[in-house]
Design an enzyme around this catalytic site. Structure first.
Site, PDB file in Angstrom:
ATOM      1  N   LYS A  76       0.804  -1.399  -0.084  1.00 24.21           N
ATOM      2  CA  LYS A  76       0.082   0.006  -0.222  1.00 24.21           C
ATOM      3  C   LYS A  76       0.893   1.351  -0.067  1.00 24.21           C
ATOM      4  O   LYS A  76       1.729   1.589   0.714  1.00 24.21           O
ATOM      5  CB  LYS A  76      -0.994  -0.016   1.143  1.00 24.21           C
ATOM      6  CG  LYS A  76      -1.901   1.238   1.383  1.00 24.21           C
ATOM      7  CD  LYS A  76      -2.784   1.077   2.423  1.00 24.21           C
ATOM      8  CE  LYS A  76      -3.732   2.187   2.477  1.00 24.21           C
ATOM      9  NZ  LYS A  76      -4.492   2.597   3.715  1.00 24.21           N
TER      10      LYS A  76
ATOM     11  N   ARG B 294     -10.888   9.877   1.302  1.00 23.27           N
ATOM     12  CA  ARG B 294     -10.784  10.465   2.664  1.00 23.27           C
ATOM     13  C   ARG B 294     -11.976  11.371   3.062  1.00 23.27           C
ATOM     14  O   ARG B 294     -12.503  11.645   4.009  1.00 23.27           O
ATOM     15  CB  ARG B 294      -9.565  11.335   2.842  1.00 23.27           C
ATOM     16  CG  ARG B 294      -8.501  10.193   2.832  1.00 23.27           C
ATOM     17  CD  ARG B 294      -6.968  10.860   2.884  1.00 23.27           C
ATOM     18  NE  ARG B 294      -5.926   9.725   2.935  1.00 23.27           N
ATOM     19  CZ  ARG B 294      -4.739  10.018   2.763  1.00 23.27           C
ATOM     20  NH1 ARG B 294      -4.132  11.132   2.511  1.00 23.27           N
ATOM     21  NH2 ARG B 294      -4.043   8.795   2.705  1.00 23.27           N
TER      22      ARG B 294
ATOM     23  N   ARG C  88       0.770  10.080   6.363  1.00 22.93           N
ATOM     24  CA  ARG C  88       0.940   8.585   6.341  1.00 22.93           C
ATOM     25  C   ARG C  88       2.239   8.015   5.769  1.00 22.93           C
ATOM     26  O   ARG C  88       2.076   6.803   5.711  1.00 22.93           O
ATOM     27  CB  ARG C  88      -0.482   7.646   5.887  1.00 22.93           C
ATOM     28  CG  ARG C  88      -1.505   8.219   6.562  1.00 22.93           C
ATOM     29  CD  ARG C  88      -2.888   7.666   6.281  1.00 22.93           C
ATOM     30  NE  ARG C  88      -4.069   8.296   7.105  1.00 22.93           N
ATOM     31  CZ  ARG C  88      -5.328   8.508   6.501  1.00 22.93           C
ATOM     32  NH1 ARG C  88      -5.440   7.928   5.438  1.00 22.93           N
ATOM     33  NH2 ARG C  88      -6.071   8.927   7.369  1.00 22.93           N
TER      34      ARG C  88
ATOM     35  N   GLU D  79       7.449  -6.586   1.535  1.00 18.19           N
ATOM     36  CA  GLU D  79       6.459  -6.383   2.490  1.00 18.19           C
ATOM     37  C   GLU D  79       5.232  -7.842   2.336  1.00 18.19           C
ATOM     38  O   GLU D  79       4.807  -8.450   3.260  1.00 18.19           O
ATOM     39  CB  GLU D  79       5.482  -5.181   2.131  1.00 18.19           C
ATOM     40  CG  GLU D  79       6.327  -3.809   2.828  1.00 18.19           C
ATOM     41  CD  GLU D  79       6.121  -3.634   4.059  1.00 18.19           C
ATOM     42  OE1 GLU D  79       5.358  -4.418   4.714  1.00 18.19           O
ATOM     43  OE2 GLU D  79       6.311  -2.515   4.478  1.00 18.19           O
TER      44      GLU D  79
ATOM     45  N   LYS E 149      -2.031  -1.465  -3.694  1.00 15.83           N
ATOM     46  CA  LYS E 149      -2.981  -0.499  -3.736  1.00 15.83           C
ATOM     47  C   LYS E 149      -2.054   0.858  -3.737  1.00 15.83           C
ATOM     48  O   LYS E 149      -1.343   0.888  -2.909  1.00 15.83           O
ATOM     49  CB  LYS E 149      -3.876  -0.520  -2.348  1.00 15.83           C
ATOM     50  CG  LYS E 149      -4.611   0.845  -2.303  1.00 15.83           C
ATOM     51  CD  LYS E 149      -5.530   0.609  -0.884  1.00 15.83           C
ATOM     52  CE  LYS E 149      -6.349   2.019  -0.711  1.00 15.83           C
ATOM     53  NZ  LYS E 149      -6.772   1.692   0.605  1.00 15.83           N
TER      54      LYS E 149
ATOM     55  N   SER F  30     -10.149   5.422  -4.981  1.00 11.62           N
ATOM     56  CA  SER F  30     -11.201   6.769  -5.216  1.00 11.62           C
ATOM     57  C   SER F  30     -10.450   7.492  -6.417  1.00 11.62           C
ATOM     58  O   SER F  30     -11.227   8.010  -7.108  1.00 11.62           O
ATOM     59  CB  SER F  30     -11.327   7.228  -4.001  1.00 11.62           C
ATOM     60  OG  SER F  30     -10.045   7.600  -3.394  1.00 11.62           O
TER      61      SER F  30
ATOM     62  N   TYR G  43     -15.161   0.797  -7.428  1.00 15.01           N
ATOM     63  CA  TYR G  43     -16.305   1.308  -7.003  1.00 15.01           C
ATOM     64  C   TYR G  43     -17.267   1.210  -8.073  1.00 15.01           C
ATOM     65  O   TYR G  43     -18.430   1.364  -8.143  1.00 15.01           O
ATOM     66  CB  TYR G  43     -16.107   2.864  -6.769  1.00 15.01           C
ATOM     67  CG  TYR G  43     -15.386   2.875  -5.638  1.00 15.01           C
ATOM     68  CD1 TYR G  43     -15.750   2.973  -4.123  1.00 15.01           C
ATOM     69  CD2 TYR G  43     -13.898   3.405  -5.844  1.00 15.01           C
ATOM     70  CE1 TYR G  43     -15.026   3.179  -3.239  1.00 15.01           C
ATOM     71  CE2 TYR G  43     -13.189   3.465  -4.742  1.00 15.01           C
ATOM     72  CZ  TYR G  43     -13.453   3.499  -3.552  1.00 15.01           C
ATOM     73  OH  TYR G  43     -12.735   3.449  -2.364  1.00 15.01           O
TER      74      TYR G  43
END
Length: 328
Positions: free
Chosen positions: A199, A209, A221, A237, A252, A278, A317
């Site tokens: 990610k 968000r 972040r 990871e 992602k 998004s 989505y």
């Protein structure tokens, strides 16, 4: 050696739509699509997300209807994101048995049974008043190990409410192992873990968000999400998460990281998930609204590219809309 022109004419296999369909190397199926959905506490009607046309913060009732529509279209899964009415420093609503996601989970499991896979996002950013993915120290840093204890508790709460798959998205070190141990210890060994393994700290998350009301109140972040400059790190990871018990691994965002999807697909023997986030959604919708892109063709091309790169499952989505089109 293959034949050469004029005996070899690749265009022969492109002459008609039916022939192109017959020889297509990559295909989309509704069963490979997962629909992200937002459920918000304290509203009496679904609220549109301004930066994501066609996406809503749902009430429990409208969520049930939209989920039923998705399943009827053949969508393979649903993943829930919660927006609580009250947030605090610990994200207490995240593992509250009466929290919005737990209530919505029970609704969907009761309504849908085994007709689809009901998943949950497992993080704290939607639930904390500071908007970060974990518990903070006195100096405002994320306390990785204290956060793991919160994630373990959330995983058990979501499993108890009926989640078939939990998706830890916070990118804390050791999160998959802590969650797997908690689930097994609480009697939920069959609940799968879909690890957000690669990610990235991405600008493409902005509209999300808004939808989840989880923008950080300070900082960013980047201390726990991956640097967009790095690809080798993603494999490290992924392997760490698999060693800790991950059942699926995710990349992602999807569109800007097709190379990472391919590298992960080539390296592992578990399902690879990609999240068409998004910002990817919003850009296509905005350009299409302006008449700059053919909306339907661009949506399909974007999803085919993610599948072609190696993703087995795609969070998008557009899942319900695309699934309907594929089965029409």
């Amino acid at each position: 050696m293959t034949a050469q022109f004029p005996a070899a004419r690749p265009r022969r296999l492109r002459r008609t739509p039916a022939l192109r369909r017959l020889v297509a190397e990559t295909r989309l199926s509704p069963a490979e699509l997962v629909l992200p959905m937002f459920v918000k506490e304290g509203i009496d009607a679904p609220q549109p997300v301004a930066s994501m046309p066609g996406v809503y913060q749902h009430t429990r009732d409208s969520l049930r209807k939209a989920a039923h529509d998705a399943v009827e279209a053949g969508v393979g899964g649903i993943i829930l994101f919660g927006v609580p009415a009250v947030k605090d420093g610990e994200g207490s609503a995240a593992d509250d048995p009466a929290g919005i996601v737990q209530l919505a989970l029970r609704d969907l499991v009761s309504d849908l049974g085994d007709s689809t896979v009901v998943m949950t996002d497992l993080c704290l950013d939607e639930y904390t008043d500071h908007g970060h993915c974990g518990v903070l120290t006195q100096t405002g840093e994320i306390d990785n190990d204290a956060t793991l204890r919160r994630y373990a508790s959330i995983a058990v709460a979501q499993a108890a409410a009926g989640a078939a798959v939990v998706g830890p998205s916070g990118m804390m070190d050791g999160q998959v192992g802590a969650i797997r141990e908690a689930l097994d210890g609480a009697g939920y060994p069959d609940v799968a873990v879909m690890a957000y393994s690669a990610k990235y700290s991405s600008a493409y998350y902005g509209p999300f968000r808004d939808a989840a009301e989880c923008a950080p109140r300070f900082g960013d972040r980047s201390t726990h999400q991956q640097d967009p400059a790095n690809a080798d790190e993603s494999l490290r990871e992924v392997f760490l998460d698999l060693d800790e018990g991950a059942d699926m691994v995710m990349v992602k965002p999807a569109g800007a990281y097709l190379d990472v999807i391919r590298r992960v697909r080539d390296a592992v023997d578990v399902p690879v998930v990609a999240y068409q986030v998004s910002g990817e959604y919003a850009m296509i919708e905005a350009a299409a609204e302006k008449g700059w892109l053919d909306r339907e063709r661009t949506i399909m091309e974007s999803l085919l590219s993610i599948r072609r790169a190696g993703a087995d499952i795609v969070l998008t989505y557009w899942a319900t809309e695309v699934a309907r089109g594929l089965t029409a």
